[in-house]
Scaffold this active site. Structure first.
Site, PDB file in Angstrom:
ATOM      1  N   LYS A  31      -0.860  -5.359   1.956  1.00 38.97           N
ATOM      2  CA  LYS A  31      -1.639  -5.474   0.764  1.00 38.97           C
ATOM      3  C   LYS A  31      -0.720  -6.043  -0.138  1.00 38.97           C
ATOM      4  O   LYS A  31      -1.196  -7.000  -1.104  1.00 38.97           O
ATOM      5  CB  LYS A  31      -2.160  -4.147   0.243  1.00 38.97           C
ATOM      6  CG  LYS A  31      -2.683  -4.420  -0.883  1.00 38.97           C
ATOM      7  CD  LYS A  31      -3.268  -3.061  -1.524  1.00 38.97           C
ATOM      8  CE  LYS A  31      -2.462  -2.348  -2.138  1.00 38.97           C
ATOM      9  NZ  LYS A  31      -1.824  -2.873  -3.427  1.00 38.97           N
ATOM     10  N   GLN A  75       5.078  -9.923  -1.393  1.00 33.75           N
ATOM     11  CA  GLN A  75       6.304  -9.100  -1.514  1.00 33.75           C
ATOM     12  C   GLN A  75       6.898  -9.020  -0.242  1.00 33.75           C
ATOM     13  O   GLN A  75       8.205  -9.216  -0.014  1.00 33.75           O
ATOM     14  CB  GLN A  75       5.736  -7.405  -1.747  1.00 33.75           C
ATOM     15  CG  GLN A  75       6.993  -6.707  -1.541  1.00 33.75           C
ATOM     16  CD  GLN A  75       6.440  -5.191  -2.307  1.00 33.75           C
ATOM     17  OE1 GLN A  75       6.778  -4.813  -3.519  1.00 33.75           O
ATOM     18  NE2 GLN A  75       6.125  -4.322  -1.481  1.00 33.75           N
ATOM     19  N   GLU A 112      -2.997   7.123   3.063  1.00 31.79           N
ATOM     20  CA  GLU A 112      -2.958   7.040   4.608  1.00 31.79           C
ATOM     21  C   GLU A 112      -2.268   5.676   4.783  1.00 31.79           C
ATOM     22  O   GLU A 112      -1.642   5.596   5.916  1.00 31.79           O
ATOM     23  CB  GLU A 112      -4.368   6.827   5.085  1.00 31.79           C
ATOM     24  CG  GLU A 112      -4.894   8.288   5.451  1.00 31.79           C
ATOM     25  CD  GLU A 112      -6.341   7.912   5.854  1.00 31.79           C
ATOM     26  OE1 GLU A 112      -6.770   6.849   6.518  1.00 31.79           O
ATOM     27  OE2 GLU A 112      -7.212   8.838   5.257  1.00 31.79           O
ATOM     28  N   GLY A 113      -2.216   4.675   3.960  1.00 31.68           N
ATOM     29  CA  GLY A 113      -1.730   3.272   4.182  1.00 31.68           C
ATOM     30  C   GLY A 113      -0.002   3.733   4.454  1.00 31.68           C
ATOM     31  O   GLY A 113       0.483   3.144   5.296  1.00 31.68           O
ATOM     32  N   HIS A 114       0.432   4.523   3.435  1.00 34.76           N
ATOM     33  CA  HIS A 114       1.922   4.803   3.667  1.00 34.76           C
ATOM     34  C   HIS A 114       2.181   5.631   4.684  1.00 34.76           C
ATOM     35  O   HIS A 114       3.132   5.243   5.584  1.00 34.76           O
ATOM     36  CB  HIS A 114       2.435   5.454   2.367  1.00 34.76           C
ATOM     37  CG  HIS A 114       2.315   4.799   1.138  1.00 34.76           C
ATOM     38  ND1 HIS A 114       1.453   5.391   0.117  1.00 34.76           N
ATOM     39  CD2 HIS A 114       2.849   3.898   0.508  1.00 34.76           C
ATOM     40  CE1 HIS A 114       1.650   4.607  -1.084  1.00 34.76           C
ATOM     41  NE2 HIS A 114       2.471   3.555  -0.590  1.00 34.76           N
ATOM     42  N   MET A 144       6.537   4.201  -3.801  1.00 32.27           N
ATOM     43  CA  MET A 144       6.782   4.562  -5.100  1.00 32.27           C
ATOM     44  C   MET A 144       5.997   5.912  -5.200  1.00 32.27           C
ATOM     45  O   MET A 144       5.658   6.176  -6.335  1.00 32.27           O
ATOM     46  CB  MET A 144       6.329   3.691  -5.891  1.00 32.27           C
ATOM     47  CG  MET A 144       7.093   2.188  -5.900  1.00 32.27           C
ATOM     48  SD  MET A 144       7.029   1.169  -7.350  1.00 32.27           S
ATOM     49  CE  MET A 144       5.352   0.669  -7.588  1.00 32.27           C
ATOM     50  N   GLY A 145       5.840   6.405  -3.915  1.00 30.92           N
ATOM     51  CA  GLY A 145       5.215   7.760  -4.057  1.00 30.92           C
ATOM     52  C   GLY A 145       3.739   7.545  -4.367  1.00 30.92           C
ATOM     53  O   GLY A 145       3.092   6.704  -3.860  1.00 30.92           O
ATOM     54  N   ALA A 146       3.037   8.634  -4.669  1.00 33.60           N
ATOM     55  CA  ALA A 146       1.340   8.586  -4.693  1.00 33.60           C
ATOM     56  C   ALA A 146       1.019   8.298  -3.520  1.00 33.60           C
ATOM     57  O   ALA A 146       0.029   7.538  -3.320  1.00 33.60           O
ATOM     58  CB  ALA A 146       0.839   7.837  -5.954  1.00 33.60           C
TER      59      ALA A 146
HETATM   60  O1  PAF Z   1       5.530  -1.843  -2.645  1.00 35.73           O
HETATM   61  C1  PAF Z   1       6.057  -0.842  -3.091  1.00 35.73           C
HETATM   62  O2  PAF Z   1       5.669   0.348  -3.301  1.00 35.73           O
HETATM   63  C2  PAF Z   1       7.095  -1.163  -3.921  1.00 35.73           C
HETATM   64  O3  PAF Z   1       7.020  -2.473  -4.425  1.00 35.73           O
HETATM   65  C3  PAF Z   1       8.602  -1.099  -3.270  1.00 35.73           C
HETATM   66  C4  PAF Z   1       8.719  -1.749  -1.915  1.00 35.73           C
HETATM   67  C5  PAF Z   1       8.625   0.574  -2.720  1.00 35.73           C
HETATM   68  C6  PAF Z   1       9.934  -1.195  -4.152  1.00 35.73           C
HETATM   69  O4  PAF Z   1       9.874  -0.605  -5.383  1.00 35.73           O
END
Ligand code: PAF
Length: 279
Positions: A149, A153, A34-36, A29-31
């Site tokens: 984290k 999900q 480092e984790g991403h 979801m952007g922002a």
């Molecule tokens: O974990 C997230 O950032 C969101 O839940 C995802 C998986 C991108 C779905 O919008």
């Protein structure tokens, strides 16, 4: 790095890839933090090309304020992704994804959706399932990468993949933490200086809970954590739960053949933080 905002042009590009090209996908979801970026790095190592989506998905927010205040840093995100050699970024609008009906489908995740986050965020996992399935349909990844984290999900997405027979492998990646232990999250940027300074308390408490779980039962550990937060001047505990990693059901009696995790959700003012630890 190619950037697409339209499904059609992204799909044309994906269709044009040489037969056998493997696609690693990191939905975000952007922002980005480092984790991403660690997910992008892993995806890059394990696949021929990496696609990252940046889409703040409205249907997974149960709180309008949270959606409005969700940090948006698209220019910075794109330059970070470029520096990590991401191949393709997909940044659709809500209309591109949902046309004129911004709504979730209804999913049955065999009860995983009713635990923890599901008790406090009505409709959240239907929103997650809807967007992730849609993105899988568009990107057609071989592997998709998610951070632990959001452990619940991940389990829910695995369940969706299994039940709907989706041809994608879900790769879960360890939580990335700041040096002081706070789990990296896009929401951390919304903390005040005082909240940010105090926030390592969350992981500290989880680590102590892990030690306690060696000698005490789950309900004693939960009571201890609740007590730790009771008089905290900056944080309100929403829930702490010790659950089976597979079923996400609360632990009643410990079974040495099962894997357990402690999960926590905490409010710092209006900012909601989650974290978890393997026990
Ligand atoms: O974990 C997230 O950032 C969101 O839940 C995802 C998986 C991108 C779905 O919008």
């Amino acid at each position: 790095m190619l950037i697409f905002t339209e499904i059609k042009s992204l799909q044309q590009k994906i269709k044009s890839l040489k037969n056998g090209t493997t696609i690693g996908f990191v939905p975000t979801m952007g922002a980005l933090h480092e984790g991403h970026l660690s997910l992008v790095e892993k995806a890059k190592k394990e696949n021929d090309i990496v696609v990252v989506s940046i889409f703040v998905n409205p249907t997974q927010f149960d709180n309008a304020d949270d959606l409005i205040n969700y940090p948006k840093t698209i220019e910075k995100d794109l330059s970070l992704l470029k520096s990590f050699n991401c191949d393709i970024v997909f940044t659709p609008t809500p209309e591109e994804i949902y046309a004129d009906d911004i709504q979730s489908q209804s999913f049955d995740f065999d009860g995983l959706e009713f635990q923890m986050e599901g008790k406090f965020r009505a409709g959240h996992f239907n929103g997650v399932g809807t967007i992730v399935e849609r993105l899988f349909e568009v990107v057609k990844p071989h592997k998709a990468y998610f951070g632990e984290k959001d452990f619940q999900q991940i389990q829910i997405i695995r369940k969706m993949v299994e039940k709907r027979n989706l041809p994608v492998q879900i790769i879960s990646c360890p939580i990335h933490r700041e040096k002081d232990g706070l789990a990296m999250s896009s929401r951390n940027t919304r903390l005040t200086t005082a909240q940010r300074a105090a926030a390592p308390f969350i992981y500290e408490t989880l680590k102590k809970a892990k030690t306690l779980f060696g000698t005490k039962n789950a309900s004693e550990v939960i009571k201890w954590v609740e007590n730790e937060f009771k008089n905290h001047p900056l944080f309100n505990l929403e829930y702490v739960e010790i659950a089976d990693e597979e079923t996400l059901l609360p632990v009643e009696t410990k079974n040495p053949t099962k894997k357990y995790r402690a999960f926590i959700a905490v409010f710092a003012g209006k900012v909601r933080l989650i974290d978890n630890i393997s026990l």
